[in-house]
Write a protein that holds these residues in place. Sequence first.
Motif, PDB file in Angstrom:
ATOM      1  N   ILE A  24      46.092  45.882  31.008  1.00 21.78           N
ATOM      2  CA  ILE A  24      46.492  44.840  30.257  1.00 21.78           C
ATOM      3  C   ILE A  24      47.803  44.540  30.310  1.00 21.78           C
ATOM      4  O   ILE A  24      48.587  45.863  29.819  1.00 21.78           O
ATOM      5  N   GLU A  25      48.510  43.479  30.543  1.00 22.14           N
ATOM      6  CA  GLU A  25      49.786  43.292  30.170  1.00 22.14           C
ATOM      7  C   GLU A  25      50.175  43.232  28.807  1.00 22.14           C
ATOM      8  O   GLU A  25      49.411  42.327  28.201  1.00 22.14           O
ATOM      9  N   ALA A  26      50.999  43.723  28.364  1.00 19.82           N
ATOM     10  CA  ALA A  26      51.516  43.688  26.805  1.00 19.82           C
ATOM     11  C   ALA A  26      53.056  43.188  26.804  1.00 19.82           C
ATOM     12  O   ALA A  26      53.703  43.772  27.419  1.00 19.82           O
ATOM     13  N   LEU A  27      53.395  42.525  25.736  1.00 14.20           N
ATOM     14  CA  LEU A  27      54.591  42.221  25.500  1.00 14.20           C
ATOM     15  C   LEU A  27      55.281  43.138  24.314  1.00 14.20           C
ATOM     16  O   LEU A  27      54.431  43.273  23.294  1.00 14.20           O
ATOM     17  N   PRO A  28      56.434  43.531  24.190  1.00 17.75           N
ATOM     18  CA  PRO A  28      57.239  44.295  23.281  1.00 17.75           C
ATOM     19  C   PRO A  28      56.956  43.361  21.705  1.00 17.75           C
ATOM     20  O   PRO A  28      56.882  42.417  21.881  1.00 17.75           O
ATOM     21  N   GLY A  29      56.691  44.428  20.848  1.00 18.53           N
ATOM     22  CA  GLY A  29      56.558  43.806  19.243  1.00 18.53           C
ATOM     23  C   GLY A  29      55.118  43.384  18.995  1.00 18.53           C
ATOM     24  O   GLY A  29      55.109  42.922  17.896  1.00 18.53           O
ATOM     25  N   ARG A  30      54.306  43.245  20.147  1.00 20.53           N
ATOM     26  CA  ARG A  30      52.861  43.019  19.581  1.00 20.53           C
ATOM     27  C   ARG A  30      51.848  44.145  19.176  1.00 20.53           C
ATOM     28  O   ARG A  30      52.206  45.042  19.573  1.00 20.53           O
ATOM     29  N   ASP A  65      37.581  45.604  10.168  1.00 23.15           N
ATOM     30  CA  ASP A  65      36.773  44.887  11.179  1.00 23.15           C
ATOM     31  C   ASP A  65      37.442  45.187  12.553  1.00 23.15           C
ATOM     32  O   ASP A  65      36.771  45.146  13.625  1.00 23.15           O
ATOM     33  N   CYS A  66      38.608  45.456  12.604  1.00 23.15           N
ATOM     34  CA  CYS A  66      39.260  45.528  13.589  1.00 23.15           C
ATOM     35  C   CYS A  66      39.779  46.970  14.360  1.00 23.15           C
ATOM     36  O   CYS A  66      40.229  47.253  15.231  1.00 23.15           O
ATOM     37  N   LEU A  67      38.698  47.954  13.821  1.00 25.19           N
ATOM     38  CA  LEU A  67      39.182  49.329  14.339  1.00 25.19           C
ATOM     39  C   LEU A  67      38.788  49.241  15.778  1.00 25.19           C
ATOM     40  O   LEU A  67      38.036  48.808  16.312  1.00 25.19           O
ATOM     41  N   VAL A  68      39.612  50.429  16.324  1.00 26.40           N
ATOM     42  CA  VAL A  68      39.657  50.719  17.824  1.00 26.40           C
ATOM     43  C   VAL A  68      40.171  52.233  17.622  1.00 26.40           C
ATOM     44  O   VAL A  68      40.885  52.653  16.901  1.00 26.40           O
ATOM     45  N   THR A  69      40.250  52.617  18.967  1.00 23.04           N
ATOM     46  CA  THR A  69      40.507  54.009  19.369  1.00 23.04           C
ATOM     47  C   THR A  69      41.629  53.880  20.233  1.00 23.04           C
ATOM     48  O   THR A  69      41.585  53.259  21.087  1.00 23.04           O
ATOM     49  N   VAL A  70      42.906  54.356  19.785  1.00 19.69           N
ATOM     50  CA  VAL A  70      43.821  54.404  20.609  1.00 19.69           C
ATOM     51  C   VAL A  70      44.582  55.638  20.857  1.00 19.69           C
ATOM     52  O   VAL A  70      44.898  56.618  19.963  1.00 19.69           O
ATOM     53  N   ASN A  71      44.704  55.960  21.993  1.00 15.11           N
ATOM     54  CA  ASN A  71      45.166  57.300  22.535  1.00 15.11           C
ATOM     55  C   ASN A  71      44.430  58.464  21.846  1.00 15.11           C
ATOM     56  O   ASN A  71      44.908  59.577  21.285  1.00 15.11           O
ATOM     57  N   GLY A  72      42.942  58.338  22.035  1.00 18.87           N
ATOM     58  CA  GLY A  72      42.121  59.365  21.280  1.00 18.87           C
ATOM     59  C   GLY A  72      41.990  59.387  19.949  1.00 18.87           C
ATOM     60  O   GLY A  72      41.223  60.191  19.256  1.00 18.87           O
ATOM     61  N   ARG A  73      42.603  58.530  19.003  1.00 18.15           N
ATOM     62  CA  ARG A  73      42.556  58.415  17.608  1.00 18.15           C
ATOM     63  C   ARG A  73      41.814  57.256  17.098  1.00 18.15           C
ATOM     64  O   ARG A  73      42.214  56.175  17.104  1.00 18.15           O
ATOM     65  N   GLY A  75      39.551  54.735  14.579  1.00 18.12           N
ATOM     66  CA  GLY A  75      39.593  54.175  13.476  1.00 18.12           C
ATOM     67  C   GLY A  75      40.934  53.433  13.192  1.00 18.12           C
ATOM     68  O   GLY A  75      41.522  53.250  11.982  1.00 18.12           O
ATOM     69  N   GLN A  76      41.846  53.066  14.053  1.00 12.73           N
ATOM     70  CA  GLN A  76      42.924  52.568  14.087  1.00 12.73           C
ATOM     71  C   GLN A  76      42.790  51.193  13.839  1.00 12.73           C
ATOM     72  O   GLN A  76      42.154  50.761  14.722  1.00 12.73           O
ATOM     73  N   ARG A  77      43.615  50.460  12.835  1.00 12.72           N
ATOM     74  CA  ARG A  77      43.447  49.160  12.783  1.00 12.72           C
ATOM     75  C   ARG A  77      44.376  48.363  13.739  1.00 12.72           C
ATOM     76  O   ARG A  77      45.574  48.573  13.570  1.00 12.72           O
ATOM     77  N   ALA A  78      43.774  47.777  14.587  1.00 10.39           N
ATOM     78  CA  ALA A  78      44.206  46.875  15.753  1.00 10.39           C
ATOM     79  C   ALA A  78      45.398  45.897  15.205  1.00 10.39           C
ATOM     80  O   ALA A  78      46.104  45.773  16.064  1.00 10.39           O
ATOM     81  N   CYS A  79      45.014  45.328  14.116  1.00 13.81           N
ATOM     82  CA  CYS A  79      46.086  44.289  13.619  1.00 13.81           C
ATOM     83  C   CYS A  79      47.167  45.003  13.079  1.00 13.81           C
ATOM     84  O   CYS A  79      48.385  44.177  12.866  1.00 13.81           O
ATOM     85  N   LEU A  80      47.463  46.464  12.774  1.00 16.04           N
ATOM     86  CA  LEU A  80      48.504  46.941  12.391  1.00 16.04           C
ATOM     87  C   LEU A  80      49.302  47.918  13.431  1.00 16.04           C
ATOM     88  O   LEU A  80      50.384  48.051  13.311  1.00 16.04           O
ATOM     89  N   VAL A  81      48.628  48.242  14.270  1.00 20.72           N
ATOM     90  CA  VAL A  81      48.970  49.309  15.255  1.00 20.72           C
ATOM     91  C   VAL A  81      49.997  48.560  16.271  1.00 20.72           C
ATOM     92  O   VAL A  81      49.456  47.874  17.092  1.00 20.72           O
ATOM     93  N   PRO A  82      51.253  48.886  16.510  1.00 19.51           N
ATOM     94  CA  PRO A  82      52.152  48.357  17.508  1.00 19.51           C
ATOM     95  C   PRO A  82      51.484  48.950  18.853  1.00 19.51           C
ATOM     96  O   PRO A  82      51.361  50.179  18.854  1.00 19.51           O
ATOM     97  N   ALA A  83      51.624  48.123  19.969  1.00 19.10           N
ATOM     98  CA  ALA A  83      51.199  48.593  21.132  1.00 19.10           C
ATOM     99  C   ALA A  83      52.286  49.117  21.945  1.00 19.10           C
ATOM    100  O   ALA A  83      53.540  48.758  21.641  1.00 19.10           O
ATOM    101  N   ARG A  84      52.284  50.325  22.495  1.00 18.53           N
ATOM    102  CA  ARG A  84      53.167  50.817  23.146  1.00 18.53           C
ATOM    103  C   ARG A  84      53.135  51.163  24.415  1.00 18.53           C
ATOM    104  O   ARG A  84      51.600  51.316  24.870  1.00 18.53           O
ATOM    105  N   PRO A  85      53.968  51.288  25.536  1.00 18.21           N
ATOM    106  CA  PRO A  85      53.754  51.422  26.936  1.00 18.21           C
ATOM    107  C   PRO A  85      52.875  52.598  27.127  1.00 18.21           C
ATOM    108  O   PRO A  85      53.001  53.678  26.628  1.00 18.21           O
TER     109      PRO A  85
END
Length: 99
Positions: A24-30, A65-73, A75-85
């Motif tokens: 997925i393509e992402a833009l900085p700051g999202r 409600d928006c829990l997601v696993t990011v880089n193996g972690r 319980g991350q709230r997707a609405c708060l975690v900044p996307a990184r390359p």
Amino acid sequence: MNPLEFAGARPGPPFEVTFDGRRIEALPGRTVAAVLWAAGVTSWRTTRGDGSPRGVFCGIGVCFDCLVTVNGRPGQRACLVPARPGDVIRSQEGTGHAD
């Protein structure tokens, strides 16, 4: 009208993340949630009890409600975690921890 044009925003160059193996393509700051929404993904977690789909509900980090696993972690709230390359984002069942 494109909201970026309306606001006069000029984000940096896009980068790539993966969601459940999909590039997925992402833009900085999202946030992760914004990146998923922009890619047409509206649900990325299921509840423990009956497997109901969940995505963003409050959008400000109050609910879970928006829990997601990011880089193996999990319980991350997707609405708060900044996307990184290079982020590896995975959908999640329940809390993401062994119950």
